[in-house]
Design a protein around this motif. Structure first.
Motif, PDB file in Angstrom:
ATOM      1  N   GLU A  69     -13.752 -10.758   1.361  1.00 45.26           N
ATOM      2  CA  GLU A  69     -14.108 -10.372  -0.010  1.00 45.26           C
ATOM      3  C   GLU A  69     -15.535 -10.776  -0.365  1.00 45.26           C
ATOM      4  O   GLU A  69     -16.185 -10.097  -1.169  1.00 45.26           O
ATOM      5  CB  GLU A  69     -13.113 -10.947  -1.003  1.00 45.26           C
ATOM      6  N   HIS A 121      -6.515   0.616   1.899  1.00 41.76           N
ATOM      7  CA  HIS A 121      -7.864   0.969   1.409  1.00 41.76           C
ATOM      8  C   HIS A 121      -8.789   0.632   2.566  1.00 41.76           C
ATOM      9  O   HIS A 121      -9.602  -0.283   2.497  1.00 41.76           O
ATOM     10  CB  HIS A 121      -8.245   0.195   0.149  1.00 41.76           C
ATOM     11  N   PHE A 166      -5.835  -5.349   3.689  1.00 41.53           N
ATOM     12  CA  PHE A 166      -5.346  -4.239   2.875  1.00 41.53           C
ATOM     13  C   PHE A 166      -5.419  -2.954   3.702  1.00 41.53           C
ATOM     14  O   PHE A 166      -6.438  -2.274   3.716  1.00 41.53           O
ATOM     15  CB  PHE A 166      -6.154  -4.112   1.585  1.00 41.53           C
ATOM     16  N   SER A 217      -2.918  -2.162  -7.088  1.00 43.93           N
ATOM     17  CA  SER A 217      -1.917  -1.125  -6.884  1.00 43.93           C
ATOM     18  C   SER A 217      -0.945  -1.108  -8.055  1.00 43.93           C
ATOM     19  O   SER A 217      -0.555  -2.163  -8.562  1.00 43.93           O
ATOM     20  CB  SER A 217      -1.161  -1.407  -5.579  1.00 43.93           C
ATOM     21  N   ALA A 276      -6.007   5.748   1.497  1.00 48.30           N
ATOM     22  CA  ALA A 276      -5.649   5.045   0.265  1.00 48.30           C
ATOM     23  C   ALA A 276      -4.275   5.515  -0.198  1.00 48.30           C
ATOM     24  O   ALA A 276      -3.853   6.640   0.099  1.00 48.30           O
ATOM     25  CB  ALA A 276      -6.685   5.307  -0.825  1.00 48.30           C
ATOM     26  N   THR A 321      -8.470  -3.001  -4.677  1.00 52.23           N
ATOM     27  CA  THR A 321      -7.201  -3.267  -3.993  1.00 52.23           C
ATOM     28  C   THR A 321      -5.997  -3.260  -4.942  1.00 52.23           C
ATOM     29  O   THR A 321      -4.862  -3.395  -4.492  1.00 52.23           O
ATOM     30  CB  THR A 321      -7.247  -4.628  -3.274  1.00 52.23           C
ATOM     31  N   MET A 362      -3.343   3.522  -6.365  1.00 51.45           N
ATOM     32  CA  MET A 362      -4.505   2.636  -6.472  1.00 51.45           C
ATOM     33  C   MET A 362      -5.541   3.265  -7.409  1.00 51.45           C
ATOM     34  O   MET A 362      -6.253   4.192  -7.018  1.00 51.45           O
ATOM     35  CB  MET A 362      -5.081   2.384  -5.080  1.00 51.45           C
ATOM     36  N   GLU A 377     -10.310  -7.657   3.476  1.00 50.79           N
ATOM     37  CA  GLU A 377      -9.429  -8.820   3.382  1.00 50.79           C
ATOM     38  C   GLU A 377      -9.725  -9.506   2.061  1.00 50.79           C
ATOM     39  O   GLU A 377     -10.809 -10.052   1.866  1.00 50.79           O
ATOM     40  CB  GLU A 377      -9.657  -9.776   4.548  1.00 50.79           C
ATOM     41  N   VAL A 378      -8.751  -9.463   1.159  1.00 52.55           N
ATOM     42  CA  VAL A 378      -8.905 -10.047  -0.176  1.00 52.55           C
ATOM     43  C   VAL A 378      -7.791 -11.066  -0.374  1.00 52.55           C
ATOM     44  O   VAL A 378      -6.629 -10.798  -0.054  1.00 52.55           O
ATOM     45  CB  VAL A 378      -8.869  -8.953  -1.265  1.00 52.55           C
TER      46      VAL A 378
END
Length: 197
Positions: free
Chosen positions: A168, A132, A129, A183, A94, A181, A98, A123-124
């Motif tokens: 997601e 994370h 990502f 930041s 990470a 996710t 975050m 995957e968002v």
């Protein structure tokens, strides 16, 4: 057996030079919050930074504080250092900016990581990502190859790995808050994160 790796080595030019890891957040610093979350599932926590002194004064001795071998080369260099020195084969990575790390999200990634996958990433909004995510310690090798070529892009690392993306919807099904996710890159991001804490 899982190592938690926090990358805290980047410049803070968009935060008036203040280290993001040391930003106050909910009665503790951001990095203390992250370590507390990681310790829910990690037997070891490593922080990679180019300025260890402030962290040495703040963090307990159980947290391993290390510096990059490839100095000033971004997140990949921090990952290389952490992967090279981690005690365990599975590593949850990470970035220090975050604020909403999720141990439940990391557990889901780890559970999804069967043999053959070098890494499992959330995957968002259709995007992976990489900061994370859960990686094999052995990914230090492909990272070193990129760094030695002068390529410091996370996107290039993914091209050299056999990785799995978790959509997601899988996190939502488990009741996991997708804010993991988020930041903090600017002072406005920081203000917004504090308001939603």
């Amino acid at each position: 057996m899982l190592t938690g790796l926090i990358l805290a080595g980047g410049p803070n030019t968009r935060m008036n030079g203040d280290p993001k890891a040391l930003l106050p957040f909910g009665g503790e610093t951001l990095i203390e919050r992250q370590i507390r979350v990681m310790r829910q599932i990690c037997r070891e926590v490593i922080v990679v930074t180019r300025e260890p002194a402030p962290l040495l004064r703040l963090l307990d001795k159980e947290v391993r504080i290390i510096t990059d071998f490839f100095g000033g080369k971004g997140p990949l260099a921090g990952m290389h250092a952490g992967f090279s020195l981690a005690k365990f084969d599975q590593i949850w990575v990470a970035a220090c900016e975050m604020p909403f790390l999720s141990a439940k999200a990391a557990e889901l990634l780890l559970e999804s990581k069967k043999s053959g996958w070098n890494a499992v990433l959330p995957e968002v909004n259709g995007s992976p990502f990489p900061l994370h995510a859960v990686y094999d310690k052995a990914c230090a090798g492909p990272i070193a190859v990129l760094l030695e070529k002068g390529d410091y892009r996370l996107s290039e690392l993914l091209k050299s790995l056999h990785w799995l993306g978790i959509p997601e919807a899988a996190f939502r099904e488990k009741g996991i808050d997708l804010r993991f996710t988020v930041s903090i890159d600017t002072l406005e991001d920081y203000r917004q994160a504090l308001q939603s804490e």
